[in-house]
Motif scaffolding. Structure first.
Motif, PDB file in Angstrom:
ATOM      1  N   ALA A  50      27.505 110.837  -0.808  1.00 26.56           N
ATOM      2  CA  ALA A  50      26.165 109.399  -0.173  1.00 26.56           C
ATOM      3  C   ALA A  50      26.954 108.757   0.786  1.00 26.56           C
ATOM      4  O   ALA A  50      26.588 109.216   1.853  1.00 26.56           O
ATOM      5  N   ALA A  51      28.325 108.232   0.114  1.00 29.25           N
ATOM      6  CA  ALA A  51      28.854 107.001   0.933  1.00 29.25           C
ATOM      7  C   ALA A  51      29.843 107.701   1.593  1.00 29.25           C
ATOM      8  O   ALA A  51      30.094 107.250   2.714  1.00 29.25           O
ATOM      9  N   GLY A  52      30.246 108.982   0.848  1.00 28.84           N
ATOM     10  CA  GLY A  52      31.800 109.376   1.690  1.00 28.84           C
ATOM     11  C   GLY A  52      32.420 108.777   1.033  1.00 28.84           C
ATOM     12  O   GLY A  52      33.529 108.510   2.278  1.00 28.84           O
ATOM     13  N   VAL A  53      33.508 108.692   0.367  1.00 25.75           N
ATOM     14  CA  VAL A  53      33.946 107.502  -0.322  1.00 25.75           C
ATOM     15  C   VAL A  53      34.949 108.285  -1.233  1.00 25.75           C
ATOM     16  O   VAL A  53      34.422 109.469  -1.572  1.00 25.75           O
TER      17      VAL A  53
ATOM     18  N   ASP B  27      20.991 117.165  -4.259  1.00 24.32           N
ATOM     19  CA  ASP B  27      20.979 117.393  -2.378  1.00 24.32           C
ATOM     20  C   ASP B  27      19.827 116.292  -2.311  1.00 24.32           C
ATOM     21  O   ASP B  27      19.965 115.435  -1.017  1.00 24.32           O
ATOM     22  N   LYS B  28      18.779 116.522  -2.179  1.00 17.66           N
ATOM     23  CA  LYS B  28      17.922 115.051  -2.240  1.00 17.66           C
ATOM     24  C   LYS B  28      17.861 113.761  -2.472  1.00 17.66           C
ATOM     25  O   LYS B  28      17.537 113.209  -1.501  1.00 17.66           O
TER      26      LYS B  28
ATOM     27  N   ARG C 224      21.662 108.259   1.563  1.00 21.41           N
ATOM     28  CA  ARG C 224      22.702 108.067   3.712  1.00 21.41           C
ATOM     29  C   ARG C 224      21.221 107.808   3.532  1.00 21.41           C
ATOM     30  O   ARG C 224      21.591 106.571   4.778  1.00 21.41           O
ATOM     31  N   LYS C 225      20.114 108.059   3.769  1.00 21.54           N
ATOM     32  CA  LYS C 225      19.021 107.301   4.588  1.00 21.54           C
ATOM     33  C   LYS C 225      18.688 105.518   4.118  1.00 21.54           C
ATOM     34  O   LYS C 225      18.418 105.065   4.834  1.00 21.54           O
TER      35      LYS C 225
ATOM     36  N   MET D 225      25.694 105.871   6.110  1.00 22.80           N
ATOM     37  CA  MET D 225      27.592 106.388   5.519  1.00 22.80           C
ATOM     38  C   MET D 225      28.159 105.649   6.014  1.00 22.80           C
ATOM     39  O   MET D 225      28.180 104.521   7.406  1.00 22.80           O
ATOM     40  N   VAL D 226      28.990 105.267   4.965  1.00 22.98           N
ATOM     41  CA  VAL D 226      30.033 103.940   5.483  1.00 22.98           C
ATOM     42  C   VAL D 226      30.569 104.393   5.417  1.00 22.98           C
ATOM     43  O   VAL D 226      31.856 103.186   6.491  1.00 22.98           O
TER      44      VAL D 226
END
Length: 224
Positions: free
Chosen positions: A171-174, A207-208, A214-215, A219-220
């Motif tokens: 979710a954070a893209g780390v 996925d949910k 994320r919401k 996204m950091v």
């Protein structure tokens, strides 16, 4: 004998509420689940947990129990089948110590590593988390689960690492924080833990969950 009434007030994305559901499922306890809207808490939740006004709350025959780790111990002491705490006092104390370690040390580090205010804070938290995960890697000592051959309270508490950490990373893209290369025992434990039916059935749809996080946090690291 009248059938026992077991109610659980929680929300679908709560790591703490899911812990309680896992314990109830492992022990085969029938319960009624009440989904709470934390932006508009129900009168029942406020009645049963007037101190913290938080979920989860387990209500057993009209008597409320709050705080997830406290609830897990209550469940284990009330329903004796499939024990999730060890019998020996020292081992029980050790389990409580590591469960608290996860909540007070690992969980804050996970949050900061994924959603820290800036890159520097996230990197510092990731380094700290790596040191903390090494303690848990050592604690497994070649066991199948922290509880030995069966899932115990510490395994349920460590769901923060077994499932939630991966969701937060995505979710954070780390970068991946729990890898097979660095933590082979913990990595294998996580895969086996989430494959157990009583656990798998009580995990939010990935996925949910990723979309929800994320919401909630945004996204950091959108450039990844």
């Amino acid at each position: 004998m009248a059938e026992e009434e077991v109610l659980l007030f929680s929300t679908w994305a709560s790591i703490y509420g899911r812990r309680v559901e896992m314990a109830l499922k492992l022990k085969g306890i029938k319960y009624k689940y009440i989904e709470e809207d934390l932006t508009n808490k129900s009168p029942s939740l406020l009645k049963y947990n007037p101190v913290h006004k938080k979920i989860p709350v387990l209500v057993h025959n009209g008597k409320p129990v709050a705080e997830s780790l406290v609830i897990l111990e209550y469940i284990d002491e009330t329903w004796k089948n499939h024990p999730i705490l060890p019998k020996h006092p020292y081992e029980r104390a050790n389990t409580r110590f590591w469960a608290k370690f996860i909540d007070e040390k690992c969980w804050p580090a996970i949050l900061k590593a994924c959603w820290g205010e800036d890159q520097k804070e996230r990197e510092k938290a990731a380094e700290e988390l790596s040191k903390l995960l090494q303690f848990l890697e050592n604690e497994l000592k070649g066991k199948r689960f922290f509880g030995g051959e069966t899932i115990g309270l510490l395994d349920i508490a460590a769901n923060a690492i077994g499932y939630w950490l991966g969701v937060f990373e995505e979710a954070a893209g780390v970068s991946e924080l729990l890898t097979r290369e660095k933590f082979p025992k913990l990595f294998n434990w996580a895969n086996e833990f989430v494959s157990v039916s009583a656990i798998k059935e009580n995990l939010p749809p990935r996925d949910k969950h990723v979309a929800y996080m994320r919401k909630r946090f945004g996204m950091v690291n959108a450039s990844k």
